[in-house]
Design an enzyme around this catalytic site. Sequence first.
Site, PDB file in Angstrom:
ATOM      1  N   ASN A  82       0.797  -1.218   0.000  1.00  0.00           N
ATOM      2  CA  ASN A  82       0.000   0.000   0.000  1.00  0.00           C
ATOM      3  C   ASN A  82       0.834   1.274   0.000  1.00  0.00           C
ATOM      4  OD1 ASN A  82       0.325  -1.470   2.597  1.00  0.00           O
ATOM      5  ND2 ASN A  82      -0.290   0.482   3.472  1.00  0.00           N
TER       6      ASN A  82
ATOM      7  N   SER B 160     -11.031  -5.403   0.379  1.00  0.00           N
ATOM      8  CA  SER B 160     -11.775  -4.360   1.079  1.00  0.00           C
ATOM      9  C   SER B 160     -12.490  -3.460   0.074  1.00  0.00           C
ATOM     10  CB  SER B 160     -10.808  -3.533   1.927  1.00  0.00           C
ATOM     11  OG  SER B 160     -11.480  -2.431   2.490  1.00  0.00           O
TER      12      SER B 160
ATOM     13  N   CYS C 163       2.047   9.172  12.389  1.00  0.00           N
ATOM     14  CA  CYS C 163       2.139   9.982  13.601  1.00  0.00           C
ATOM     15  C   CYS C 163       1.598   9.187  14.772  1.00  0.00           C
ATOM     16  CB  CYS C 163       1.324  11.254  13.427  1.00  0.00           C
ATOM     17  SG  CYS C 163       1.673  12.472  14.681  1.00  0.00           S
TER      18      CYS C 163
HETATM   19  C1  LIG Z   1      -6.426  -0.340   3.431  1.00  0.00           C
HETATM   20  C2  LIG Z   1      -5.648  -1.603   3.628  1.00  0.00           C
HETATM   21  C3  LIG Z   1      -5.998  -2.530   4.623  1.00  0.00           C
HETATM   22  C4  LIG Z   1      -7.107  -2.252   5.607  1.00  0.00           C
HETATM   23  O1  LIG Z   1      -8.367  -2.281   5.005  1.00  0.00           O
HETATM   24  P1  LIG Z   1      -9.619  -1.591   5.760  1.00  0.00           P
HETATM   25  O2  LIG Z   1     -10.791  -2.023   4.947  1.00  0.00           O
HETATM   26  O3  LIG Z   1      -9.379  -0.123   5.684  1.00  0.00           O
HETATM   27  O4  LIG Z   1      -9.641  -2.106   7.142  1.00  0.00           O
HETATM   28  C5  LIG Z   1      -5.279  -3.686   4.720  1.00  0.00           C
HETATM   29  N1  LIG Z   1      -4.270  -3.941   3.897  1.00  0.00           N
HETATM   30  C6  LIG Z   1      -3.905  -3.106   2.912  1.00  0.00           C
HETATM   31  C7  LIG Z   1      -2.780  -3.458   2.009  1.00  0.00           C
HETATM   32  C8  LIG Z   1      -4.575  -1.899   2.753  1.00  0.00           C
HETATM   33  O5  LIG Z   1      -4.196  -1.051   1.807  1.00  0.00           O
END
Ligand SMILES: *Cc1c(COP(=O)(O)O)cnc(C)c1O
Length: 387
Positions: A156, A204, A330
């Site tokens: 991410n 997600s 942070c």
């Molecule tokens: C955003 C993200 C998550 C968490 O997903 P949520 O639905 O916001 O809890 C987990 N892993 C990666 C790689 C992400 O980018």
Amino acid sequence: MSAQRRIYLDNAATTPLAPQALEAMLPFFTQEFGNASAVHTWGREAKRAIEAARRQVMRAIGAQQPQEILFTSGGTESDNWAITGTVFAKGKPEECHIITSAIEHHAVLHTCRWLEKLGCRVTYLPVDGYGRVNPADVEKAICPETVLVSVMMANNEVGTVQPIAEIGEICRARKVLLHTDAVQAVGAIPVDVNALQVDLLSLSAHKFHGPKGAGALYVRRGVKLANLLNGGAQERGLRAGTENVPALVGMGKAIEMAAEDQADNAARMTALRQRLIAAVTARVENVRLNGHPTERLPGNVNLSFDGVEGEALLLRLDLAGVAGSSGSACTSGALDPSHVLMALGLTEAQAQGSLRLTLGTDTTEADVDEAADRLAPIVADLRKRRY
Ligand SMILES: *Cc1c(COP(=O)(O)O)cnc(C)c1O
């Protein structure tokens, strides 16, 4: 200063809801309010809607059966469940070993840390300078106690795409389960659970233009998973609780569209990404691209600017109407450098001076050019103040 156009380049954090997903959701907030467990018409309508959504998720990731899709509240829950669910299904945590990477999302890393407190052994694999896990390292780390390998499909922060199919091949040969956090991958790159040879996969909705608070965990048929929530019989009795019907319907519509448009979007966003990298490097000196030059998410740009504090850059950019994200988190008032950038071998200063700009399906060439135009003088100004 005149009002300026705002440019959203933080699509790795979240994406706007697709209008078609919203439209699909709306009736389930009003007249179609039934509880999917009820036997009457209202209930059956709700049940039919969530089962249609389950098949949409199933098809989008190449799963074989609707029962392989378990609904969750999002990526964090799916990651937690994939890991704790396999460990608890095997028995005692103190008899289990997990292999993961140093650059996973905190939803994976903190779950592993928590399991360590329960006696579980965890290997955190290093990555190379581009953020890639070496499949040979996975193979070497497997031991008789290994119950799970969990390596994310795409990172991410720096966008690096992992060789999951190769890791999957190894795990299958060694009869170890493989989980991948595909939250950033769905809609961005092809995701097929059989091509990848994964046993568990997290996704997600809000990362692919679906609603927040909805996600899914793919669990390959035959894989044993401990239950997460005790109560009613929802989600095969593994995750009790009345379903969030509108959110699941929205996720179904969004993932169907994301899978359909994936190749076109990837081609367009890869071109925009290269345009943004070129535009920034043409305007600013001493910039480095973090992550892999080609094996990266189409919409991810992560840059380090020498002599610049990432958080200051981010705030100034926001004032200039550009939304990005920094590589530092942070926590308790202190700026910790990103664990991902540190694992890639950046110095603390380089990690602190990083900026993530993530493109979306609505991002245009004009957005990218304008963002680079606004960024360059801010970097110059921050550097001048520093020296
Ligand atoms: C955003 C993200 C998550 C968490 O997903 P949520 O639905 O916001 O809890 C987990 N892993 C990666 C790689 C992400 O980018």
